[in-house]
Design a protein around this motif. Structure first.
Motif, PDB file in Angstrom:
ATOM      1  N   GLU A 185      16.878  81.521  -0.611  1.00 37.91           N
ATOM      2  CA  GLU A 185      16.940  80.239   0.073  1.00 37.91           C
ATOM      3  C   GLU A 185      15.802  80.151   1.076  1.00 37.91           C
ATOM      4  O   GLU A 185      15.548  81.102   1.819  1.00 37.91           O
ATOM      5  CB  GLU A 185      18.285  80.043   0.768  1.00 37.91           C
ATOM      6  CG  GLU A 185      18.634  81.102   1.793  1.00 37.91           C
ATOM      7  CD  GLU A 185      20.078  80.999   2.261  1.00 37.91           C
ATOM      8  OE1 GLU A 185      20.290  80.918   3.489  1.00 37.91           O
ATOM      9  OE2 GLU A 185      20.979  81.018   1.397  1.00 37.91           O
ATOM     10  N   LEU A 186      15.095  79.061   1.038  1.00 38.33           N
ATOM     11  CA  LEU A 186      14.020  78.816   1.987  1.00 38.33           C
ATOM     12  C   LEU A 186      14.381  77.617   2.842  1.00 38.33           C
ATOM     13  O   LEU A 186      14.765  76.564   2.331  1.00 38.33           O
ATOM     14  CB  LEU A 186      12.696  78.560   1.268  1.00 38.33           C
ATOM     15  CG  LEU A 186      11.507  78.303   2.210  1.00 38.33           C
ATOM     16  CD1 LEU A 186      10.240  78.962   1.658  1.00 38.33           C
ATOM     17  CD2 LEU A 186      11.246  76.821   2.398  1.00 38.33           C
ATOM     18  N   HIS A 187      14.257  77.786   4.157  1.00 38.02           N
ATOM     19  CA  HIS A 187      14.540  76.706   5.095  1.00 38.02           C
ATOM     20  C   HIS A 187      13.274  76.377   5.856  1.00 38.02           C
ATOM     21  O   HIS A 187      12.735  77.203   6.577  1.00 38.02           O
ATOM     22  CB  HIS A 187      15.650  77.116   6.068  1.00 38.02           C
ATOM     23  CG  HIS A 187      16.118  75.991   6.920  1.00 38.02           C
ATOM     24  ND1 HIS A 187      16.756  76.170   8.133  1.00 38.02           N
ATOM     25  CD2 HIS A 187      16.043  74.637   6.751  1.00 38.02           C
ATOM     26  CE1 HIS A 187      17.055  75.000   8.651  1.00 38.02           C
ATOM     27  NE2 HIS A 187      16.628  74.057   7.841  1.00 38.02           N
ATOM     28  N   TRP A 188      12.806  75.147   5.662  1.00 37.33           N
ATOM     29  CA  TRP A 188      11.580  74.679   6.299  1.00 37.33           C
ATOM     30  C   TRP A 188      11.952  73.695   7.396  1.00 37.33           C
ATOM     31  O   TRP A 188      12.672  72.732   7.148  1.00 37.33           O
ATOM     32  CB  TRP A 188      10.694  73.987   5.264  1.00 37.33           C
ATOM     33  CG  TRP A 188       9.229  74.069   5.594  1.00 37.33           C
ATOM     34  CD1 TRP A 188       8.586  73.450   6.621  1.00 37.33           C
ATOM     35  CD2 TRP A 188       8.238  74.827   4.897  1.00 37.33           C
ATOM     36  NE1 TRP A 188       7.257  73.767   6.613  1.00 37.33           N
ATOM     37  CE2 TRP A 188       7.008  74.612   5.570  1.00 37.33           C
ATOM     38  CE3 TRP A 188       8.265  75.661   3.787  1.00 37.33           C
ATOM     39  CZ2 TRP A 188       5.815  75.193   5.148  1.00 37.33           C
ATOM     40  CZ3 TRP A 188       7.089  76.241   3.370  1.00 37.33           C
ATOM     41  CH2 TRP A 188       5.878  76.008   4.045  1.00 37.33           C
ATOM     42  N   THR A 189      11.498  73.944   8.616  1.00 41.24           N
ATOM     43  CA  THR A 189      11.779  73.055   9.740  1.00 41.24           C
ATOM     44  C   THR A 189      10.474  72.633  10.394  1.00 41.24           C
ATOM     45  O   THR A 189       9.455  73.320  10.282  1.00 41.24           O
ATOM     46  CB  THR A 189      12.681  73.739  10.792  1.00 41.24           C
ATOM     47  OG1 THR A 189      12.057  74.947  11.243  1.00 41.24           O
ATOM     48  CG2 THR A 189      14.043  74.067  10.207  1.00 41.24           C
ATOM     49  N   GLY A 190      10.526  71.486  11.076  1.00 43.79           N
ATOM     50  CA  GLY A 190       9.318  70.989  11.720  1.00 43.79           C
ATOM     51  C   GLY A 190       9.620  70.005  12.818  1.00 43.79           C
ATOM     52  O   GLY A 190      10.775  69.854  13.258  1.00 43.79           O
ATOM     53  N   ALA A 191       8.598  69.327  13.255  1.00 43.03           N
ATOM     54  CA  ALA A 191       8.737  68.367  14.352  1.00 43.03           C
ATOM     55  C   ALA A 191       9.609  67.192  13.946  1.00 43.03           C
ATOM     56  O   ALA A 191       9.768  66.882  12.767  1.00 43.03           O
ATOM     57  CB  ALA A 191       7.342  67.873  14.772  1.00 43.03           C
ATOM     58  N   ASP A 223      24.046  72.094   6.748  1.00 39.96           N
ATOM     59  CA  ASP A 223      22.591  71.914   6.781  1.00 39.96           C
ATOM     60  C   ASP A 223      21.967  72.198   5.421  1.00 39.96           C
ATOM     61  O   ASP A 223      21.026  71.523   4.991  1.00 39.96           O
ATOM     62  CB  ASP A 223      22.010  72.850   7.843  1.00 39.96           C
ATOM     63  CG  ASP A 223      20.549  72.556   8.139  1.00 39.96           C
ATOM     64  OD1 ASP A 223      20.096  71.440   7.842  1.00 39.96           O
ATOM     65  OD2 ASP A 223      19.860  73.438   8.668  1.00 39.96           O
ATOM     66  N   LYS A 224      22.492  73.187   4.732  1.00 43.21           N
ATOM     67  CA  LYS A 224      21.911  73.639   3.467  1.00 43.21           C
ATOM     68  C   LYS A 224      22.220  72.702   2.300  1.00 43.21           C
ATOM     69  O   LYS A 224      21.354  72.474   1.440  1.00 43.21           O
ATOM     70  CB  LYS A 224      22.436  75.044   3.156  1.00 43.21           C
ATOM     71  CG  LYS A 224      21.876  75.683   1.897  1.00 43.21           C
ATOM     72  CD  LYS A 224      22.427  77.089   1.758  1.00 43.21           C
ATOM     73  CE  LYS A 224      21.991  77.740   0.458  1.00 43.21           C
ATOM     74  NZ  LYS A 224      22.538  79.121   0.316  1.00 43.21           N
ATOM     75  N   HIS A 225      23.420  72.145   2.267  1.00 40.33           N
ATOM     76  CA  HIS A 225      23.861  71.426   1.069  1.00 40.33           C
ATOM     77  C   HIS A 225      23.982  69.911   1.232  1.00 40.33           C
ATOM     78  O   HIS A 225      24.070  69.195   0.234  1.00 40.33           O
ATOM     79  CB  HIS A 225      25.208  71.981   0.596  1.00 40.33           C
ATOM     80  CG  HIS A 225      25.141  73.409   0.136  1.00 40.33           C
ATOM     81  ND1 HIS A 225      24.484  73.796  -1.014  1.00 40.33           N
ATOM     82  CD2 HIS A 225      25.635  74.552   0.682  1.00 40.33           C
ATOM     83  CE1 HIS A 225      24.588  75.097  -1.175  1.00 40.33           C
ATOM     84  NE2 HIS A 225      25.282  75.583  -0.150  1.00 40.33           N
ATOM     85  N   LEU A 226      24.009  69.406   2.462  1.00 35.26           N
ATOM     86  CA  LEU A 226      24.187  67.973   2.659  1.00 35.26           C
ATOM     87  C   LEU A 226      22.903  67.327   3.147  1.00 35.26           C
ATOM     88  O   LEU A 226      22.027  67.991   3.700  1.00 35.26           O
ATOM     89  CB  LEU A 226      25.313  67.710   3.668  1.00 35.26           C
ATOM     90  CG  LEU A 226      26.706  68.226   3.285  1.00 35.26           C
ATOM     91  CD1 LEU A 226      27.709  67.904   4.382  1.00 35.26           C
ATOM     92  CD2 LEU A 226      27.161  67.638   1.949  1.00 35.26           C
ATOM     93  N   SER A 227      22.797  66.035   2.967  1.00 33.23           N
ATOM     94  CA  SER A 227      21.615  65.295   3.413  1.00 33.23           C
ATOM     95  C   SER A 227      22.009  63.846   3.688  1.00 33.23           C
ATOM     96  O   SER A 227      23.147  63.439   3.453  1.00 33.23           O
ATOM     97  CB  SER A 227      20.502  65.356   2.354  1.00 33.23           C
ATOM     98  OG  SER A 227      20.943  64.772   1.140  1.00 33.23           O
ATOM     99  N   GLY A 228      21.048  63.087   4.186  1.00 35.40           N
ATOM    100  CA  GLY A 228      21.278  61.661   4.405  1.00 35.40           C
ATOM    101  C   GLY A 228      22.267  61.377   5.510  1.00 35.40           C
ATOM    102  O   GLY A 228      22.429  62.148   6.466  1.00 35.40           O
TER     103      GLY A 228
END
Length: 203
Positions: A130-136, A32-37
């Motif tokens: 490290e900041l983790h921002w989550t939302g809808a 979750d922290k290092h990968l995307s797409g």
């Protein structure tokens, strides 16, 4: 001979599926922290897929054990036993293996709670944050960097884009992280958003 071959294939496939599922869940913090797409979404989707597959294997294995209860062996039952252990660990184990435990310890933390999103920031003992921002709708975003502290003033050095809600200089005051300095837009965010400690889940 055919039953032995099928049992061996079933064992190999069960071990493979269980290993994939456990690796993904154990290392999900870093995924979750290092990968995307597409890579991130693909690995995330594999978690429920492999878990459902384990349930299917478990049910099928129990049925086969009942059908062949007169000619049972440990090797024949082993795939079902492995599935059972993995499922029981997932649903009932109070202790979970988590790759976050490989990170440096947390010195202090802060939380923001909005109506449709929330965030937490961890300040670790090795001077990284490290900041983790989550939302809808599955929104998930990370910001990382290094931090320094002089008295009640924090200085953040970002590895990439800064967090506009915090800026680069922060005053710890009355249980809140109060942004200060020229890097922060006070008109856009007139009130401190992050409070010290764990999220209270009040929104």
């Amino acid at each position: 001979m055919q039953q032995t071959t099928e049992t061996k294939r079933s064992l190999i496939l069960t071990i493979f599926i269980c290993s994939i599922y456990l690796l993904l869940t154990i290392f999900y913090h870093h995924i979750d922290k290092h990968l995307s797409g597409i890579v991130y979404w693909g690995l995330t989707a594999l978690i429920p897929v492999t878990f459902v597959t384990l349930f299917v294997f478990e049910i099928k294995g129990i049925i086969e054990i009942i059908r062949n209860q007169k000619n049972l062996s440990l090797k024949f039952c082993l795939p079902t036993i492995i599935c059972s252990i993995t499922i029981l660990y997932t649903l009932f184990s109070p202790y979970r293996l988590d790759s976050e435990k490989l990170e440096s310890g947390i010195e202090f933390r802060a939380c923001y709670e909005g109506t449709q999103n929330q965030a937490y920031i961890l300040f670790r003992k090795d001077k990284t944050f490290e900041l983790h921002w989550t939302g809808a709708f599955g929104y998930s975003e990370w910001r990382i960097g290094k931090w320094e502290r002089a008295g009640n003033v924090l200085t953040l050095k970002y590895d990439g884009n800064k967090i506009e809600q915090l800026g680069e200089e922060i005053l710890i005051s009355r249980g809140y992280l109060k942004p200060i300095g020229k890097s922060f837009d006070k008109k856009k965010y007139p009130y401190p958003m992050f409070y010290l400690g764990y999220c209270k889940h009040e929104n």
